[in-house]
Every structure is written in C-alpha cells, then in structure tokens.
Scaffold this active site. Structure first.
Site, PDB file in Angstrom:
ATOM      1  N   LYS A  53       0.715  -1.195   0.155  1.00  0.00           N
ATOM      2  CA  LYS A  53      -0.025   0.176  -0.088  1.00  0.00           C
ATOM      3  C   LYS A  53       0.893   1.235  -0.013  1.00  0.00           C
ATOM      4  O   LYS A  53       0.398   2.206  -0.671  1.00  0.00           O
ATOM      5  CB  LYS A  53      -1.104  -0.118   1.229  1.00  0.00           C
ATOM      6  CG  LYS A  53      -2.131  -0.995   0.936  1.00  0.00           C
ATOM      7  CD  LYS A  53      -2.722  -1.442   2.518  1.00  0.00           C
ATOM      8  CE  LYS A  53      -3.817  -2.495   1.971  1.00  0.00           C
ATOM      9  NZ  LYS A  53      -4.387  -2.864   3.500  1.00  0.00           N
ATOM     10  N   GLN A  97      -4.556  -1.488   9.701  1.00  0.00           N
ATOM     11  CA  GLN A  97      -4.423  -2.971   9.177  1.00  0.00           C
ATOM     12  C   GLN A  97      -4.969  -3.828  10.064  1.00  0.00           C
ATOM     13  O   GLN A  97      -4.786  -3.732  11.231  1.00  0.00           O
ATOM     14  CB  GLN A  97      -3.116  -3.019   8.743  1.00  0.00           C
ATOM     15  CG  GLN A  97      -2.834  -4.197   8.182  1.00  0.00           C
ATOM     16  CD  GLN A  97      -3.523  -4.573   6.706  1.00  0.00           C
ATOM     17  OE1 GLN A  97      -3.405  -3.356   5.799  1.00  0.00           O
ATOM     18  NE2 GLN A  97      -4.093  -5.372   6.306  1.00  0.00           N
ATOM     19  N   ASP A 120     -11.224   2.829   4.205  1.00  0.00           N
ATOM     20  CA  ASP A 120     -11.443   1.471   3.951  1.00  0.00           C
ATOM     21  C   ASP A 120     -13.066   1.269   3.833  1.00  0.00           C
ATOM     22  O   ASP A 120     -13.740   0.405   3.827  1.00  0.00           O
ATOM     23  CB  ASP A 120     -11.055   0.785   5.315  1.00  0.00           C
ATOM     24  CG  ASP A 120      -9.864  -0.091   4.985  1.00  0.00           C
ATOM     25  OD1 ASP A 120      -9.486  -0.346   3.662  1.00  0.00           O
ATOM     26  OD2 ASP A 120      -9.010  -0.363   5.911  1.00  0.00           O
TER      27      ASP A 120
END
Ligand code: NAD
Length: 286
Positions: A53, A97, A120
């Site tokens: 990422k 994460q 997200d």
C-alpha cells in the site's frame, strides 16, 4: 474459452486517472493527498499488505505516513493515535490494518476514525450511507469488484447475482452495491443449503468465501461472469514458493463468459481503489 479479466491492467488504468487527479489537486488547491497506515504488531501477511500500500501511494503521488506500533500497545494509545490522525490536516485517509491483537476491539478503533477519512469504508456512517445509497466512502475490494464487472458487463441492472460470503468487509458491501445497480441479489454463506443449484441460476457469481476451489464448473451456467475475491495462501511443495489460490476452480470455467484470475484479478484493484478513495477524501476535505 472464458475471457480472463486482467485486473492488473485495469488497476494500472485507474492508477493513471488517480495520478492525474493528484496532480490537479496540488495545482488547483495546493493539496497533496496523504494516507496514514497504522500497523499493529508483526503479522507477516499484514506487513506485506502495508508495504504494498505504501509503495502504491508513491506511484501515484500520494504521501504516506506509516505508523508502526507494538502488539502490546493499549487500546487507549491506539485510540489516541487515531484521534491525532483525525485532526492532522496532512492526513486525508486513515487505514488501520486488520487483524488487530486480541485485546483490542476492532469496532472501537474503526468506529473512532473520522468517517470523512475512513478510506476502508468500514465506519458505521459509511456502512449506513452505502446501504441507503447516499454516497460516502465505499470499501475498496467491493468497489474494485464492481469495476471489474463493469469492464465486461454492459448493464448490471436486471441481472441475477449470487454473492458467496456475507462478511462485513466483502460479501455484504458487494451485495449492497449490486442492489444499488438493480441486480437481483442472493447472498449465500456457510449455512446455505443447495449452493451449487443457487449459483447455477446466476448471471454473476461473486466468490468471497476463502475456500480454495469452492466454485466448481458445474456450479456455473454458460456465459456467467465469475469474480473471484478469495485468496488462500497454500504452501508449495518442498523448496517451492507458497502459492495463492482463489475460490473458483478456474480450470473448469471454459464455459463461463468471463472470470478473474488469482492472483492478478481482484487484488490489484483493491489497492488501486484504496488510492482512489484517498484522493476522493482529499478532494472532499476542507
Ligand atoms: P470471512 O472469513 O470474514 O467470511 C467468509 C464468508 O464466506 C462467511 O460469510 C462464510 O459464511 C462464507 N463461507 C465460508 N465457507 C463457505 C462455504 N463452504 N460455502 C459458502 N460460504 C462459505 O472472509 P472475508 O474477509 O470476507 O474474505 C473472504 C475471502 O476474500 C478470503 O479468502 C480473503 O482472503 C479474501 N479477500 C481478498 C481481498 C482482495 O483484495 N482480493 C480482500 C479481502 C478479502
């Protein structure tokens, strides 16, 4: 032979568009989009995802801020970091994460992220917006799945779609996006009875169970589009590298209309959509 959808090529195209928007944002408004990535602990798979990422951000001109915390960090300290990032004007997107260590409640952390920076798309406000069709930030994998579908289907409206898997991060949001486009959607899961017969009725199958080769050729009607979200790491034979396996038996899909490979299908689109979401958040900031 089914058409194999090239997720890497589609992701590259999306990255080009994202890079153009990044350059324009800097020119027009002096904004350089920034993504904060928070990694707790030392889970090797998470380390790899985060590294990908961060590298992807560089590619399109997004600034990345990596925050690494030990697995022993308290929930309170993690919440304090999220609060700081919420107020940091250089940060337009925040990604924590998962999975998180057991002593931390993921919903408390994800719910503390400013919905406007929730790239997200997991915050209850964004989940609510998605289910009411009122905008917001959409989870990256489901967004990528819709783009892959749009690359091979002219009109999703009226098609029948079967989603295999009902998780909050994949199955449910995909079902919502398909419903919004007026597909007729059936969501299935581990307790669904007669899944092969249900799948065989579908024009579109989205496999997101995480079970290697779950979807067999006889589950799929001729011409159907099959999108494979599943990724399972399987140990290679001695001395060989581990391999990534999807949820569909791709060698049995000759009669399908189109399929996505694993790797090289949904995975690259997920990262490209994360970058696109970060730029969207930056554009809508201030
Ligand atoms: P999850 O474990 O949270 O959910 C799995 C779902 O599949 C559950 O709803 C379960 O009921 C259903 N299921 C399990 N076994 C089944 C079976 N035999 N028949 C029917 N349904 C079954 O998983 P998740 O987080 O939704 O992820 C699903 C898969 O997608 C995993 O392989 C994951 O690695 C992958 N994934 C890929 C990406 C990507 O970028 N490509 C992103 C997220 C997840």
């Amino acid at each position: 032979m089914a058409r194999v959808i090239d997720g890497r090529a589609l992701a590259r195209k999306l990255d080009e568009r994202t890079a153009q928007v990044v350059a324009k944002l800097l020119d027009d408004r002096g904004i350089k989009p920034g993504l904060a990535v928070v990694l707790v602990g030392d889970d090797p798979a998470s380390e790899i995802y985060v590294a990908h990422k961060v590298k992807a951000c560089l590619r399109v001109g997004i600034e990345s801020f990596k925050h690494r915390l030990p697995a022993s960090v308290s929930q309170q300290d993690l919440l304090a970091l999220v609060a700081r990032l919420n107020h940091d004007p250089k940060v337009h997107g925040i990604l924590v994460q998962v999975p998180l260590p057991r002593h931390i409640d993921p919903s408390a952390i994800l719910g503390a992220i400013d919905p406007a920076k929730d790239v997200d798309g997991f915050h209850p406000v964004n989940v609510g917006r998605l289910s009411t069709g009122t905008g917001g930030l959409v989870p990256c994998t489901p967004l990528g799945v819709m783009m892959l579908l749009d690359s091979v289907v002219d009109e999703i409206k009226g098609m029948s779609a079967v989603v295999i898997g009902k998780s909050n991060i994949v199955g449910k949001p995909i079902a919502m996006l398909l419903l919004e486009r007026e597909a007729t959607v059936t969501v299935t899961h581990i307790a669904t009875r007669g899944l092969p017969d249900i799948a065989r009725q579908a024009d579109i199958i989205i496999a997101a169970a995480g079970v290697p080769r779950l979807v067999r050729g006889f589950w799929v009607k001729a011409g159907a589009v099959v999108i494979d979200v599943g990724i399972t790491r399987v140990s290679g034979a001695s001395g060989e590298r581990d391999i990534l396996v999807g949820d569909i038996a791709i060698d049995e899909m000759n009669h399908a209309g189109a399929v996505t490979p694993v790797p090289g299908g949904v995975g690259p689109m997920t990262i490209a959509c994360l970058l696109a979401n970060t730029v969207k958040a930056a554009k809508e900031s201030g």
